[in-house]
Scaffold this motif. Structure first.
Motif, mmCIF file in Angstrom:
data_model
loop_
_atom_site.group_PDB
_atom_site.id
_atom_site.type_symbol
_atom_site.label_atom_id
_atom_site.label_comp_id
_atom_site.label_asym_id
_atom_site.label_seq_id
_atom_site.Cartn_x
_atom_site.Cartn_y
_atom_site.Cartn_z
ATOM 1 N N SER A 1 60.455 59.370 52.406
ATOM 2 C CA SER A 1 60.186 60.765 52.083
ATOM 3 C C SER A 1 61.110 61.689 52.876
ATOM 4 C CB SER A 1 58.723 61.095 52.393
ATOM 5 O OG SER A 1 58.459 62.446 52.152
ATOM 6 N N GLY B 1 64.645 61.645 51.581
ATOM 7 C CA GLY B 1 64.762 62.466 50.375
ATOM 8 C C GLY B 1 64.895 63.939 50.718
ATOM 9 N N GLU C 1 57.366 54.035 45.018
ATOM 10 C CA GLU C 1 57.222 55.331 44.345
ATOM 11 C C GLU C 1 57.868 56.451 45.168
ATOM 12 O OE1 GLU C 1 53.463 58.081 43.176
ATOM 13 O OE2 GLU C 1 53.310 55.961 42.616
ATOM 14 N N VAL C 2 57.628 56.444 46.468
ATOM 15 C CA VAL C 2 58.200 57.466 47.347
ATOM 16 C C VAL C 2 59.722 57.320 47.406
ATOM 17 C CG1 VAL C 2 58.259 58.358 49.710
ATOM 18 C CG2 VAL C 2 56.076 57.720 48.676
ATOM 19 N N HIS D 1 61.253 58.741 44.299
ATOM 20 C CA HIS D 1 61.238 60.209 44.367
ATOM 21 C C HIS D 1 62.340 60.717 45.305
ATOM 22 C CE1 HIS D 1 59.561 64.220 44.059
ATOM 23 N NE2 HIS D 1 59.549 64.300 45.380
ATOM 24 N N LYS E 1 65.631 60.542 43.602
ATOM 25 C CA LYS E 1 65.733 61.614 42.608
ATOM 26 C C LYS E 1 66.081 62.940 43.285
ATOM 27 C CE LYS E 1 63.101 63.898 39.001
ATOM 28 N NZ LYS E 1 61.782 64.139 38.428
ATOM 29 N N LYS E 2 65.441 63.214 44.431
ATOM 30 C CA LYS E 2 65.729 64.459 45.161
ATOM 31 C C LYS E 2 67.178 64.494 45.628
ATOM 32 C CE LYS E 2 62.744 66.432 47.858
ATOM 33 N NZ LYS E 2 61.724 66.745 48.872
ATOM 34 N N GLU F 1 69.388 65.060 42.549
ATOM 35 C CA GLU F 1 69.284 66.462 42.094
ATOM 36 C C GLU F 1 70.042 67.389 43.032
ATOM 37 O OE1 GLU F 1 65.078 67.098 41.907
ATOM 38 O OE2 GLU F 1 64.911 66.169 39.937
#
Length: 72
Positions: free
Chosen positions: A27, A30, A54-55, A58, A61-62, A65
């Motif tokens: 996390s 990210g 899952e984390v 994410h 993805k961050k 992006e």
């Protein structure tokens, strides 16, 4: 400067025995948006814990992006 110290430590934490440590490291990576973490995060997608996976997804993805926003 601080991120330069934190990213390697967080990448190392992705291999910790404790699921909570791996999840929090992913996390945090990210949130940094640091591209240096991408390869290690991609490997962490294979983590034995689904919540960590899952984390990690994410976080990746961050980071992606964040790089696309800065690209023309």
């Amino acid at each position: 400067a601080e991120k330069d110290k934190a990213v390697p430590a967080l990448v190392n934490a992705l291999k910790d025995e404790a699921m909570e440590v791996r999840r929090n490291a992913a996390s945090s990576l990210g949130k940094t948006g640091d591209l240096r973490a991408q390869d290690e995060l991609k490997m962490a997608l294979q983590d034995k814990d689904e919540w960590v996976q899952e984390v990690v997804a994410h976080a990746l993805k961050k980071i992606k992006e964040g790089t696309s926003e800065s690209s023309p």
